[in-house]
Write a protein that holds these residues in place. Sequence first.
Motif, mmCIF file in Angstrom:
data_model
loop_
_atom_site.group_PDB
_atom_site.id
_atom_site.type_symbol
_atom_site.label_atom_id
_atom_site.label_comp_id
_atom_site.label_asym_id
_atom_site.label_seq_id
_atom_site.Cartn_x
_atom_site.Cartn_y
_atom_site.Cartn_z
ATOM 1 N N UNK A 176 -1.813 -14.972 -1.825
ATOM 2 C CA UNK A 176 -2.005 -13.539 -2.022
ATOM 3 C C UNK A 176 -2.868 -13.259 -3.247
ATOM 4 N N UNK A 177 -2.612 -13.983 -4.324
ATOM 5 C CA UNK A 177 -3.366 -13.798 -5.570
ATOM 6 C C UNK A 177 -4.838 -14.153 -5.376
ATOM 7 N N UNK A 178 -5.133 -15.226 -4.658
ATOM 8 C CA UNK A 178 -6.522 -15.626 -4.456
ATOM 9 C C UNK A 178 -7.288 -14.574 -3.657
ATOM 10 N N UNK A 179 -6.622 -13.940 -2.703
ATOM 11 C CA UNK A 179 -7.265 -12.873 -1.938
ATOM 12 C C UNK A 179 -7.462 -11.640 -2.815
ATOM 13 N N UNK A 180 -6.451 -11.316 -3.610
ATOM 14 C CA UNK A 180 -6.572 -10.173 -4.519
ATOM 15 C C UNK A 180 -7.712 -10.380 -5.515
ATOM 16 N N UNK A 188 -10.738 -8.035 -6.555
ATOM 17 C CA UNK A 188 -10.824 -7.406 -7.881
ATOM 18 C C UNK A 188 -11.795 -8.089 -8.841
ATOM 19 N N UNK A 189 -11.945 -9.397 -8.774
ATOM 20 C CA UNK A 189 -12.853 -10.096 -9.691
ATOM 21 C C UNK A 189 -14.238 -10.268 -9.101
ATOM 22 N N UNK A 190 -14.294 -10.750 -7.876
ATOM 23 C CA UNK A 190 -15.579 -11.064 -7.252
ATOM 24 C C UNK A 190 -16.157 -9.853 -6.528
ATOM 25 N N UNK A 191 -15.334 -9.200 -5.751
ATOM 26 C CA UNK A 191 -15.799 -8.047 -4.990
ATOM 27 C C UNK A 191 -16.447 -8.404 -3.660
ATOM 28 N N UNK A 196 -16.839 -10.366 3.732
ATOM 29 C CA UNK A 196 -16.358 -11.736 3.960
ATOM 30 C C UNK A 196 -16.210 -12.425 2.606
ATOM 31 N N UNK A 197 -15.252 -13.330 2.477
ATOM 32 C CA UNK A 197 -15.161 -14.074 1.216
ATOM 33 C C UNK A 197 -16.448 -14.875 0.977
ATOM 34 N N UNK A 254 -13.396 -21.042 -0.767
ATOM 35 C CA UNK A 254 -12.903 -22.356 -1.188
ATOM 36 C C UNK A 254 -11.546 -22.237 -1.882
ATOM 37 N N UNK A 255 -11.407 -21.254 -2.751
ATOM 38 C CA UNK A 255 -10.136 -21.047 -3.462
ATOM 39 C C UNK A 255 -9.038 -20.625 -2.489
ATOM 40 N N UNK A 256 -9.346 -19.689 -1.596
ATOM 41 C CA UNK A 256 -8.354 -19.215 -0.621
ATOM 42 C C UNK A 256 -7.921 -20.361 0.293
#
Length: 132
Positions: free
Chosen positions: A38-42, A46-49, A81-82, A88-90
């Motif tokens: 959940x944090x990696x998606x958030x 919030x950080x990358x956009x 899209x990520x 990679x993190x997700x």
Amino acid sequence: MKDMIFDNFQDCVNESLIRHKSILDVLTKYSESTALVNRSIAKAVTNCGCIKINASKQHLPDQNSSIENLNNYIHTHLAGEPCDNCREIIEKEIGNNIFYLTSLCNNLNINLYDVFIKEYSKLSTLGKFNLR
């Protein structure tokens, strides 16, 4: 062949897990790994956009509409899209989550492939009537 991949993965997890063998450790590590997914998606939001969440109330059609058309009205609330880094993190966090889910199965003597097949069978049998 595919059941062998699941079984081999389950055996590999069993051999790899040394420090957190207790069911209590596995349960808490599994919960923690879920939070990290959940944090990696958030953080992708919030950080990358690279992804955005545009959430609002789901507007369902009137009662005369068929269940087949329901997908036309329900939205993921995601835009974009990520990026490669976020993906990679997700994926890493989802991998950790699968590791601890498999470890939970090992502790409870549950075959992960059997769980997968039962769930697949239920989904394919009930189709859209398996509303979740």
